[in-house]
Scaffold this motif. Sequence first.
Motif, mmCIF file in Angstrom:
data_model
loop_
_atom_site.group_PDB
_atom_site.id
_atom_site.type_symbol
_atom_site.label_atom_id
_atom_site.label_comp_id
_atom_site.label_asym_id
_atom_site.label_seq_id
_atom_site.Cartn_x
_atom_site.Cartn_y
_atom_site.Cartn_z
ATOM 1 N N UNK A 43 -27.194 -32.440 31.675
ATOM 2 C CA UNK A 43 -27.956 -31.285 32.175
ATOM 3 C C UNK A 43 -28.639 -31.638 33.509
ATOM 4 N N UNK A 44 -28.479 -30.758 34.480
ATOM 5 C CA UNK A 44 -29.188 -30.924 35.759
ATOM 6 C C UNK A 44 -29.623 -29.557 36.262
ATOM 7 N N UNK A 87 -31.834 -36.952 43.256
ATOM 8 C CA UNK A 87 -32.453 -37.798 42.221
ATOM 9 C C UNK A 87 -32.037 -37.391 40.810
ATOM 10 N N UNK A 88 -31.496 -36.143 40.663
ATOM 11 C CA UNK A 88 -31.056 -35.695 39.332
ATOM 12 C C UNK A 88 -29.710 -36.281 38.937
ATOM 13 N N UNK A 89 -28.994 -36.775 39.928
ATOM 14 C CA UNK A 89 -27.655 -37.313 39.657
ATOM 15 C C UNK A 89 -27.805 -38.782 39.261
ATOM 16 N N UNK A 90 -27.532 -39.074 38.021
ATOM 17 C CA UNK A 90 -27.746 -40.443 37.543
ATOM 18 C C UNK A 90 -26.385 -41.108 37.306
ATOM 19 N N UNK A 91 -25.936 -41.907 38.271
ATOM 20 C CA UNK A 91 -24.599 -42.488 38.119
ATOM 21 C C UNK A 91 -24.511 -43.529 37.009
ATOM 22 N N UNK A 92 -25.690 -43.994 36.532
ATOM 23 C CA UNK A 92 -25.620 -44.969 35.437
ATOM 24 C C UNK A 92 -25.222 -44.275 34.128
ATOM 25 N N UNK A 124 -22.423 -41.744 44.406
ATOM 26 C CA UNK A 124 -23.734 -42.134 43.855
ATOM 27 C C UNK A 124 -23.632 -43.495 43.159
ATOM 28 N N UNK A 125 -22.539 -43.705 42.448
ATOM 29 C CA UNK A 125 -22.332 -44.990 41.778
ATOM 30 C C UNK A 125 -22.147 -46.111 42.828
ATOM 31 N N UNK A 126 -21.398 -45.789 43.885
ATOM 32 C CA UNK A 126 -21.159 -46.756 44.969
ATOM 33 C C UNK A 126 -22.493 -47.140 45.620
ATOM 34 N N UNK A 127 -23.322 -46.142 45.844
ATOM 35 C CA UNK A 127 -24.647 -46.379 46.459
ATOM 36 C C UNK A 127 -25.496 -47.289 45.568
ATOM 37 N N UNK A 128 -25.404 -47.041 44.260
ATOM 38 C CA UNK A 128 -26.181 -47.848 43.308
ATOM 39 C C UNK A 128 -25.702 -49.304 43.351
ATOM 40 N N UNK A 129 -24.380 -49.492 43.379
ATOM 41 C CA UNK A 129 -23.827 -50.852 43.445
ATOM 42 C C UNK A 129 -24.177 -51.509 44.783
ATOM 43 N N UNK A 130 -24.153 -50.707 45.843
ATOM 44 C CA UNK A 130 -24.483 -51.213 47.192
ATOM 45 C C UNK A 130 -25.897 -51.790 47.192
ATOM 46 N N UNK A 131 -26.815 -51.039 46.562
ATOM 47 C CA UNK A 131 -28.219 -51.476 46.560
ATOM 48 C C UNK A 131 -28.450 -52.634 45.601
#
Lengths: 321, 144
Positions: A43-44, A87-92, A124-131
């Motif tokens: 849900x978003x 911020x609502x998109x949670x790639x985890x 979003x997942x790529x960004x998370x891994x990048x960070x």
Amino acid sequence: MPSGVHTARFATMTTITQQPRATLPAGFVWLPVELFYRLALPRVRLYATVDQRPEPVLLTSDSRKLVETPREDLPGNDRQRLLVARQDLDPSDKNWLTACRAFASDTKLPAVLRMLAIQTIYGAEFERCWRSKSTSRLVDCACETGPLIARVVTRACVSAHELFANIAHDMSPACHAMNVAAYGMLLAEHLGVSSFAEKSQIATGALLHDLGKRSSAKPGDHHTTLGYIELCRNDKLSRGGLMMIYQHHEWVNGAGEPVAILGDEIHPWAKLLAVVNQFDSLTADDGGRRGLDPVDAIGTLAKRANKQFDLEVLRCWISIF
Amino acid sequence: VLDINLLSSVPSRLWDTAGVVAEPVGAHVAVSFEASEAAMNLRRHRRLPLRGQLLVVTPEVLLGCQATDMSTAGLGFVSPVQLFPLDAIVVVTDQIGKLPLVVRRCRRKDAQSYQCGAEFIDGAKTPTEFRDLVRQFSTTPARP
């Protein structure tokens, strides 16, 4: 040869049409409406841009209620894409990635929408891994995303115009990497790369091309060298993919970085990447600066033909637009 | 294979051209203990200009190279082919024998040569080790 001559020659080669593109409000990402209708997503809150208002308007605070609304009744300027707060998109949340994979594999859907879903959710997942600073996680993410992009972005399914008009253009590492990989697929196909395995390797290399920018560089260290050093012992990347990372800032006239090799020594995939990388950098919105339109970007690239860029590769890229 | 005098088996076009490529320091093999102040300020390891022929062994090929400088951290040399960062190489000379190094940098110098920098694989040398190494290099006979 004066640069104006190059520009004139390229302008006559093909008719370049101006592509309108919607501005993505800050802090938001686009997702295809179809994604919500077809798949059970977390849900978003969903937003849309309505008329000329700069701020997005909240459509529903629960995306699962969207299916109760007939598509033709959806408000907003764009009936194919809706906005989700970043911020609502949670790639985890693995549900997002699973849904995106299913959506991207559905060949009945328009390729641009499938690419948009990949750019947003895998981005979003790529960004998370990048960070996260974990190279292996980033490589795994690129190795999963690269073949997806290679499957979706083919010349039979999507034109460069459509792609340009529908994807996001900002200078975040993930957005830039995804755009460069998608453009790279189109250019690779037009240059005659037909094997899916090779296209996947090119897309993966393109996704990882700026990996060295994460490292804290010592004076004199170029991000291409740092990226190469980080990945040269990683057996998931092909030699060509590695050369894309190492050589994408080399110039065909030998004035590039980091080695200043001449045109013949530059790997063909790196020549390809050099063109689409520069094109995306020129057309991306960077903070308050609006990116160039494709026509102006191509004009800028054309001035550097046979200096920075390989003439044949650049000619092919211009012919695609 | 590693005998430096077996010149016919080594791609050595650089040995014929590098004398022109490298900045002259007087003798064909020469060591200077002077380095510019500006260069010293920027570098962690003081570099000594150095000239001498080297045999560089890579997994693929034997290369005839010219040494350009040396520091406690590694060796600078001009190679006839491009080498890549983290490539493992072995430098061979008559006097020193085998010296394992790992390539850190490579930049094209002209159409025929690349300026390379490589670090000692076993870490930086102590001042004593470094002095001995430089002395050994300075006594390496020039190519006849």
